[in-house]
Design an enzyme around this catalytic site. Sequence first.
Site, PDB file in Angstrom:
ATOM      1  N   GLU A  24      -8.795   0.813   5.445  1.00  0.00           N
ATOM      2  CA  GLU A  24      -8.452   1.675   6.551  1.00  0.00           C
ATOM      3  C   GLU A  24      -9.429   2.056   7.505  1.00  0.00           C
ATOM      4  O   GLU A  24      -9.411   3.215   8.110  1.00  0.00           O
ATOM      5  CB  GLU A  24      -7.559   2.780   5.984  1.00  0.00           C
ATOM      6  CG  GLU A  24      -6.296   2.263   5.313  1.00  0.00           C
ATOM      7  CD  GLU A  24      -5.581   3.397   4.696  1.00  0.00           C
ATOM      8  OE1 GLU A  24      -5.762   4.742   5.118  1.00  0.00           O
ATOM      9  OE2 GLU A  24      -4.631   3.185   3.814  1.00  0.00           O
ATOM     10  N   GLU A  31       0.173  -3.241  -0.940  1.00  0.00           N
ATOM     11  CA  GLU A  31       0.904  -1.938  -1.299  1.00  0.00           C
ATOM     12  C   GLU A  31       2.401  -1.979  -0.541  1.00  0.00           C
ATOM     13  O   GLU A  31       2.702  -0.910  -0.126  1.00  0.00           O
ATOM     14  CB  GLU A  31       0.068  -0.897  -0.480  1.00  0.00           C
ATOM     15  CG  GLU A  31      -1.334  -0.704  -0.851  1.00  0.00           C
ATOM     16  CD  GLU A  31      -2.177   0.452  -0.287  1.00  0.00           C
ATOM     17  OE1 GLU A  31      -1.482   1.378   0.195  1.00  0.00           O
ATOM     18  OE2 GLU A  31      -3.363   0.096  -0.406  1.00  0.00           O
TER      19      GLU A  31
END
Length: 509
Positions: free
Chosen positions: A153, A267
């Site tokens: 991220e 995810e």
Amino acid sequence: MKYSKIMLGAALIGATASTIFAQETLRSLAEERGRYVGAILNSEWFNNAIESQFEEIHKTQFNAVVAENEMKFDATEPNKGQFSYAKGDKMVTYAKANKMRVRGHALAWHSQVPGWVNNIRDKKQLLDVLKNHIDNVVGHWKGEVAEWDVVNEAINDDNNHGWRSNGSVWFQTIGAEFLDSAFVWAHAADPDAELCYNDYAIEWGLGQGSKAGFVVDQVKRWKQNNIPITCVGTQTHIEISHETTPQNVRALAKALAEHDVVLNITELDVGFPQGSAGSLGASDYAKQGHLYRQFMDVFLEEPNMGEFMIWGVTDAHSWLDGQQGKTQGLIYDKQYKAKPAYDSLIASLKAHPASEVKSPYKSAVTPPDSSATTDSTTTDSTATDSTVTDSSTVTPGDTSSVAPGDTSSVAPGDTSSVTPPPVTPGDSGVGIRHEAIASMELRMNLVGRTLSVAGAADAKVQVFDMRGRPVFSSVASKGSVDLSGLSNGLYVVRVRDGARSLERRVALR
Ligand code: 9MR
């Protein structure tokens, strides 16, 4: 039809799958196809605070595993230099016993960083911390964690994507080179591990200014500069209304295939708005199943996809309710009954015959009851090989040059001038250094492709590519060496005279 009836049907289907056709699990079908399907081990599992069904379903249905929180920075190095591996070890032991592949999540992330790291404002100090963390954590699980989310991220959330500049101690204190450094150090610590860049919202498409487009640009740059990235993870936390995301994932896979990089779904969850919880019916769960199926279809049809990871097993344990204003995004309900999404995944797997599914992994994915090749599912190290540029491609390049030793920070969003750090060359025990190691007298200077050495009569000059492989070695007998045999790219130059040595990063252009 009300949810309870759906659940009863799903329960029967689940029971059928696990009793009469015991071989037909997500896991068995994925294994036949040379792929991994996995789910997190929730933090409750690590704390022995989860229902007994959880583990039974997990090891029956999945052949890959990742820790929800237990391998993150704050979990593994809560205090400087004090490493905490017990929970991660527990998962690795479980994975070995059940022949599952382990993903490591995550090394360099702005979140879940302990306070002692967040307070560091000195670039060199923080680089040392990051390197030491990666050395220790990746080193500890060398050969056991098959794949790391090296950076997680790191891209900001506005519509003009660049590196995340707010709230990231890594970017604010080091600059964008922290990403390059992390990959280089992770590779040095476990050369066989696959190394991923992982992010959310890169399943939103490759349009102008998109996060996904920015990732592809970075992957291209990393590959050109021999930064050892092998995979991208698209997190894929989506909502029921996000109907185009499966095709966006397909487009991203194709874009990454051009750079020999694997795309993994890391995810996945497909949540409903929390407010709808009481009114969900059969068509809602069917729609959720349809989305799950489309992701699996894409996953099986794209040859450079390897792992299909779901961020949870059961709706009873999911981050969605507490943190996202979403609910019921997983494939088992709160009572551990398989939802229609489970059957959709099975249907997709069965609709794609093993003979037609390509695997990005060279070695077979081993079923749990196989007595042969006991460790191959957890330590499959061959998958990276084909994606890494071989140093034998080094050829004579042009004669323009960039002076070595430029360690200046890179501005946010500047993707053209990131200077990777030096790496530890593979042939010595000298530690990695990210700034020039200058002794009092020893100096080097690069003009064109001629490297001059001052302060030593017969210094040895070695050049390494960004994977730490030696590509040049010579003695600077007349005070200089000619580097015109090296192609354009980023290198580490080491000059050594007896016990004294000097290392600098250089970009030959
Ligand atoms: O599921 C994780 C949750 O338990 C933690 O509280 C949260 C803290 O940031 O992280 C969750 O996992 C995240 C993952 O590490 C990175 N991608 C987003 C996931 C969901 O937030």
